[in-house]
Design an enzyme around this catalytic site. Structure first.
Site, PDB file in Angstrom:
ATOM      1  N   ASP A   1     -34.364  12.544  -4.088  1.00  0.00           N
ATOM      2  CA  ASP A   1     -33.680  12.914  -3.297  1.00  0.00           C
ATOM      3  C   ASP A   1     -32.461  14.239  -4.359  1.00  0.00           C
ATOM      4  O   ASP A   1     -31.109  13.762  -4.754  1.00  0.00           O
ATOM      5  CB  ASP A   1     -32.968  12.310  -2.411  1.00  0.00           C
ATOM      6  CG  ASP A   1     -32.961  13.531  -1.200  1.00  0.00           C
ATOM      7  OD1 ASP A   1     -33.383  14.441  -0.887  1.00  0.00           O
ATOM      8  OD2 ASP A   1     -32.397  13.073  -0.008  1.00  0.00           O
TER       9      ASP A   1
ATOM     10  N   ASP B   1     -30.226  27.532  -5.844  1.00  0.00           N
ATOM     11  CA  ASP B   1     -29.734  28.221  -7.436  1.00  0.00           C
ATOM     12  C   ASP B   1     -29.197  29.606  -7.444  1.00  0.00           C
ATOM     13  O   ASP B   1     -28.223  29.865  -8.185  1.00  0.00           O
ATOM     14  CB  ASP B   1     -31.321  28.170  -8.365  1.00  0.00           C
ATOM     15  CG  ASP B   1     -31.012  26.611  -8.674  1.00  0.00           C
ATOM     16  OD1 ASP B   1     -30.466  26.118  -8.608  1.00  0.00           O
ATOM     17  OD2 ASP B   1     -32.832  26.305  -8.791  1.00  0.00           O
TER      18      ASP B   1
END
Length: 199
Positions: free
Chosen positions: A70, A156
């Site tokens: 996770d 990202d």
């Protein structure tokens, strides 16, 4: 070669994990490669809670050694949020672009010097004999004001790692694997994966 189940259906994440685990002597399979089983929702208070719950469910259902992770982004100006809610920050749809847009809106008034953040990944390895190993990797950096780059996924394009001028989405796959939170966590599991019994 031992089969290792990675408890994920995210194709980009599986590709990344396969790259990082090259040389571990395991054949990585994803959830779409095994018979379906009931998967509990991610309701844990921590990354570790969610990772170990996913790994436990999968090893119990399949009998295969399982790695589950996770991960998410923790923004200091938001008291560590989105944290465990990163994947569904903008709603249940797990829409990367909507999550990213919402996060940028929420920090729009935050001064540049306070845009510090870190990617966090908890990885859990659950074995058929009941053994559980949980590790954590962190990747510190800061947020940008606008997305840049097309590599990677999730947050990202708005995350610049410490010591870098490029976003995580502007790094090559190899550069990201070496430095990322997921890479750091998985490398801690490598000795345990190499020790798995061979069929």
């Amino acid at each position: 070669m031992s089969k290792l189940l990675v408890a994920s259906r995210n194709a980009k994440k599986l590709t990344e994990l396969r790259r990082i685990l090259t040389g571990a002597g395991v054949e990585v399979v994803g959830l779409d490669d095994v018979a379906p089983f009931p998967e509990a929702p991610e309701t844990g208070a921590t990354f570790e809670d969610n990772a170990v719950a996913k790994a436990r469910d999968a090893v119990a259902a399949t009998g295969l050694p399982t790695v589950a992770d996770d991960s998410g982004i923790a923004v200091d100006a938001l008291n560590g949020m989105p944290g465990v809610l990163s994947a569904r920050w903008a709603g249940k749809a797990k829409d990367d672009e909507a999550n990213l847009r919402l996060l940028l809106e929420q920090v729009a008034d935050v001064p540049e010097e306070r845009l510090t953040a870190r990617f966090v990944c908890a990885s859990a390895l659950a074995l058929p004999d009941g053994t559980e190993i949980i590790v954590r990797g962190e990747w510190p950096g800061r947020l940008t004001r606008a997305p840049r780059g097309t590599n990677g996924f999730g947050y990202d394009p708005i995350f610049v790692p410490d010591g870098e001028t490029r976003t995580s989405a502007e790094l090559t796959a190899e550069e990201k694997d070496t430095a990322s939170h997921r890479g750091r966590a998985l490398r801690l599991l490598l000795p345990h994966l190499r020790a798995l019994p061979r069929p």
